[in-house]
Enzyme design. Structure first.
Site, mmCIF file in Angstrom:
data_model
loop_
_atom_site.group_PDB
_atom_site.id
_atom_site.type_symbol
_atom_site.label_atom_id
_atom_site.label_comp_id
_atom_site.label_asym_id
_atom_site.label_seq_id
_atom_site.Cartn_x
_atom_site.Cartn_y
_atom_site.Cartn_z
ATOM 1 N N THR A 1 3.658 15.074 12.387
ATOM 2 C CA THR A 1 5.089 14.567 12.261
ATOM 3 C C THR A 1 5.196 13.455 11.673
ATOM 4 O OG1 THR A 1 5.407 15.943 14.381
ATOM 5 C CG2 THR A 1 7.025 14.539 14.348
ATOM 6 N N CYS B 1 -14.602 -4.915 5.206
ATOM 7 C CA CYS B 1 -15.305 -3.329 6.463
ATOM 8 C C CYS B 1 -16.640 -4.090 5.682
ATOM 9 C CB CYS B 1 -15.026 -3.009 5.544
ATOM 10 S SG CYS B 1 -12.975 -2.417 4.859
ATOM 11 N N HIS C 1 -0.713 -1.315 3.798
ATOM 12 C CA HIS C 1 -0.675 -2.683 4.397
ATOM 13 C C HIS C 1 -1.244 -3.886 3.568
ATOM 14 C CE1 HIS C 1 -5.099 -3.218 5.225
ATOM 15 N NE2 HIS C 1 -5.075 -1.098 4.885
ATOM 16 N N GLY D 1 -5.158 4.214 2.850
ATOM 17 C CA GLY D 1 -5.688 4.298 1.396
ATOM 18 C C GLY D 1 -7.610 5.669 2.237
ATOM 19 N N GLN E 1 -5.840 -1.902 -4.203
ATOM 20 C CA GLN E 1 -6.013 -3.099 -4.746
ATOM 21 C C GLN E 1 -5.565 -3.533 -5.515
ATOM 22 O OE1 GLN E 1 -6.564 -5.755 -2.782
ATOM 23 N NE2 GLN E 1 -7.592 -5.234 -0.853
ATOM 24 N N SER F 1 -2.291 2.390 -0.639
ATOM 25 C CA SER F 1 -1.872 2.142 0.637
ATOM 26 C C SER F 1 -1.028 0.599 1.232
ATOM 27 C CB SER F 1 -3.445 0.837 1.294
ATOM 28 O OG SER F 1 -3.203 1.067 2.746
ATOM 29 N N ASN G 1 -11.873 -5.515 -4.596
ATOM 30 C CA ASN G 1 -11.357 -6.051 -3.611
ATOM 31 C C ASN G 1 -11.628 -6.397 -3.090
ATOM 32 O OD1 ASN G 1 -13.027 -3.224 -2.851
ATOM 33 N ND2 ASN G 1 -13.338 -4.419 -0.844
#
Ligand SMILES: *Cc1c(COP(=O)(O)O)cnc(C)c1O
Length: 389
Positions: free
Chosen positions: A241, A329, A205, A74, A183, A203, A155
Site C-alpha cells: 500500500t 553507515c 531524505h 536508496g 548524493q 532518496s 557520499n
C-alpha cells in the site's frame, strides 16, 4: 551543553524543508488507499502521480514519468537492481558485474552477495582524487558484462564521476547501466537521458524530504524483478500500500530542489570555499580529500595527520558541531573508510579524516564558528599524539 549548534552532516541526512514539513502534516488526512476506486482513493492516486512527475522532472525523466518507481529509499532501489541481475544472470552466461570500490555499502554489499553466488564481480579502483579510470572501464566492458553500476557522487568525499562519458562507454554494449545518484540529486544537475542510464537511484531524505521513501528510475524496456511481491502497485514492480503522504512530500521536496538548485549550488560552493580556505590557513599539514573541481558543492573531506577522526568528532560534538568521520553507515566500525583507502591515502590519514557536509541551513557564521573552534582541538590532539607526521 554548548549554546551553539552547527549541523554539518547533510550527507547523512537532511532536515525537512519547512514547506515539505507543512505538506506532510496536511497530508496526514490523505488516508485513503491510493488503489481504491472511490473519490478519496482517486484523490490519493492523483497526488502520487503529481509527485511522480515532480521527481521525474528532477532527473530528466519527465517525458515518461512512469519509468519512476517509488520505493522505501536508496538502499531498496539499489538492492532491487542487484536482485534483478541475480535473476537474469543465473540463467545465462552473461553475468559479469562491474562496479567501483567506493560505492555506498548498500551497493557494495549487494555486489558482494552476487559474488558469493558465483557472479564474477569487478570492483574498479579509483585514483587519488576518487575518480575511476574510463580507459579501464572501456577495456573491461564486453559481451559478458551484465551490469555496470557506478555512483554519480560519492557520499564521503563528494567526488563526481563523468556520467555522460560512462554512458557513452557502456551504452554500445549489451550491459545494463545503473547509477546510484542518491548524493547527486538536488545538488548537481542529473539527467537520465544524457547519462544514458537504464537505472538510477535516489532518496527523499537526502534532499529535504521525509525518510523511508525513494525512487528507482527504470528505463522503458529494462528488466525489473520486484523485490517485494504482492499487489499490482507500481505496475507490479513494487508491491505494498502506498505511503501516499510521504510520497507527496517527496514530490514537493523534488520540485523545491529543482527550483532552488542553481542558487543552492552556488551558495554552498562559496561556503565550502570559505571553510576549506580557512582551515588550510589555520591548520598546518592537512590534506583535502576528493577531486579539487569535480566535487559536490557541499562536501568537504579533510585528513588531519596526528589526530584521530573519532577524537576530533567528539570534541566538535562537545562544541555543538555535528560532522561525520567517513560515512554514517561506517561509523561504529573501527575500520578505516573504504573510500579513503581506495584513494590511497593510507590507514593513518584515513583514520584522521572528517567529512563536513553543508546544506540549506548552513551560514557563513556556522563556517566561522568551525574555523574558530577546530584549530585549537587539532593542536591539543596533536600535542598528545605519539605519532610523528
Ligand atoms: C544515503 C545513501 C544511500 C541510501 O539511501 P537510503 O534512502 O538511506 O536507504 C545510498 N547511496 C548513497 C550514495 C547514499 O548517500
Amino acid at each position: 551543553m554548548p549554546n551553539k549548534f552547527v549541523y554539518m552532516d547533510y550527507n547523512a541526512t537532511t532536515p525537512l524543508h519547512p514547506l515539505v514539513k507543512q505538506a506532510l502534516v496536511d497530508n496526514l488526512d490523505l488516508f485513503a488507499n491510493a488503489s481504491s476506486m472511490h473519490e478519496q482513493g482517486r484523490q490519493a492516486r492523483s497526488t502520487i502521480e503529481a509527485a511522480r512527475l515532480y521527481v521525474a522532472q528532477l532527473i530528466g525523466a519527465q517525458r515518461n514519468p512512469e519509468q519512476l518507481v517509488f520505493t522505501s529509499g536508496g538502499s531498496e532501489s539499489n538492492n532491487t537492481v542487484f536482485a534483478t541481475m541475480f535473476h537474469l544472470g543465473r540463467k545465462q552466461d552473461r553475468n559479469q558485474i562491474i562496479t567501483t570500490a567506493i560505492e555506498h555499502p548498500c551497493v557494495l554489499n549487494a555486489a558482494k552477495w552476487l559474488e558469493s553466488e558465483g557472479f564474477p564481480v569487478h570492483f574498479l579502483g579509483v585514483d587519488g582524487d576518487g575518480r575511476i579510470d574510463l580507459a579501464e572501464l572501456a577495456r573491461l566492458v564486453n559481451d559478458k558484462t551484465l551490469l555496470v553500476s557506478i555512483m554519480a557522487a560519492n557520499n564521503e568525499i563528494g567526488t563526481l564521476q563523468d556520467m555522460p562519458a560512462i554512458g557513452r562507454i557502456v551504452k554500445p554494449s549489451l550491459s545494463w547501466l545503473h547509477c546510484d545518484a542518491t548524493q547527486a540529486v538536488g545538488k548537481i544537475p542529473v539527467d537520465v537521458e544524457s547519462w544514458q542510464v537504464d537505472y538510477l537511484t535516489l532518496s527523499s531524505h537526502k534532499l529535504y524530504g521525509p525518510k523511508g521513501v525513494g525512487g528507482l528510475f527504470v528505463r522503458k524496456g529494462a528488466p525489473l524483478e520486484p523485490l517485494i511481491r504482492g499487489g499490482h502497485q507500481e505496475h507490479g514492480r513494487r508491491a505494498g500500500t502506498y505511503n501516499s503522504g510521504a510520497i507527496a512530500a517527496f514530490g514537493l521536496a523534488a520540485s523545491l530542489a529543482r527550483q532552488e538548485l542553481p542558487e543552492y549550488g552556488q551558495r554552498l560552493r562559496a561556503l565550502r570555499t570559505r571553510l576549506v580556505d580557512g582551515l588550510l590557513a589555520a591548520i598546518p599539514k592537512i590534506r583535502v580529500n576528493g577531486h579539487p573541481e569535480q566535487v559536490l558543492p557541499n562536501t568537504l573531506n579533510i585528513s588531519f595527520p596526528g589526530a584521530e577522526g573519532e577524537a576530533i568528532l567528539l570534541h566538535l560534538d562537545l562544541a555543538g558541531i555535528a560532522v561525520s568521520t567517513g560515512s554514517a553507515c561506517a561509523s561504529g566500525s573501527l575500520d578505516p573508510s573504504h573510500v579513503l583507502m581506495a584513494t590511497g591515502v593510507g590507514p593513518e590519514l584515513a583514520h584522521g579524516s572528517i567529512r563536513f557536509s553543508l546544506g540549506r541551513g548552513s551560514t557563513a557564521d556556522d563556517v566561522d564558528y568551525v574555523l574558530a573552534t577546530l584549530p585549537g582541538i587539532i593542536a591539543r590532539l596533536r600535542s598528545m599524539s605519539t605519532v610523528s607526521f
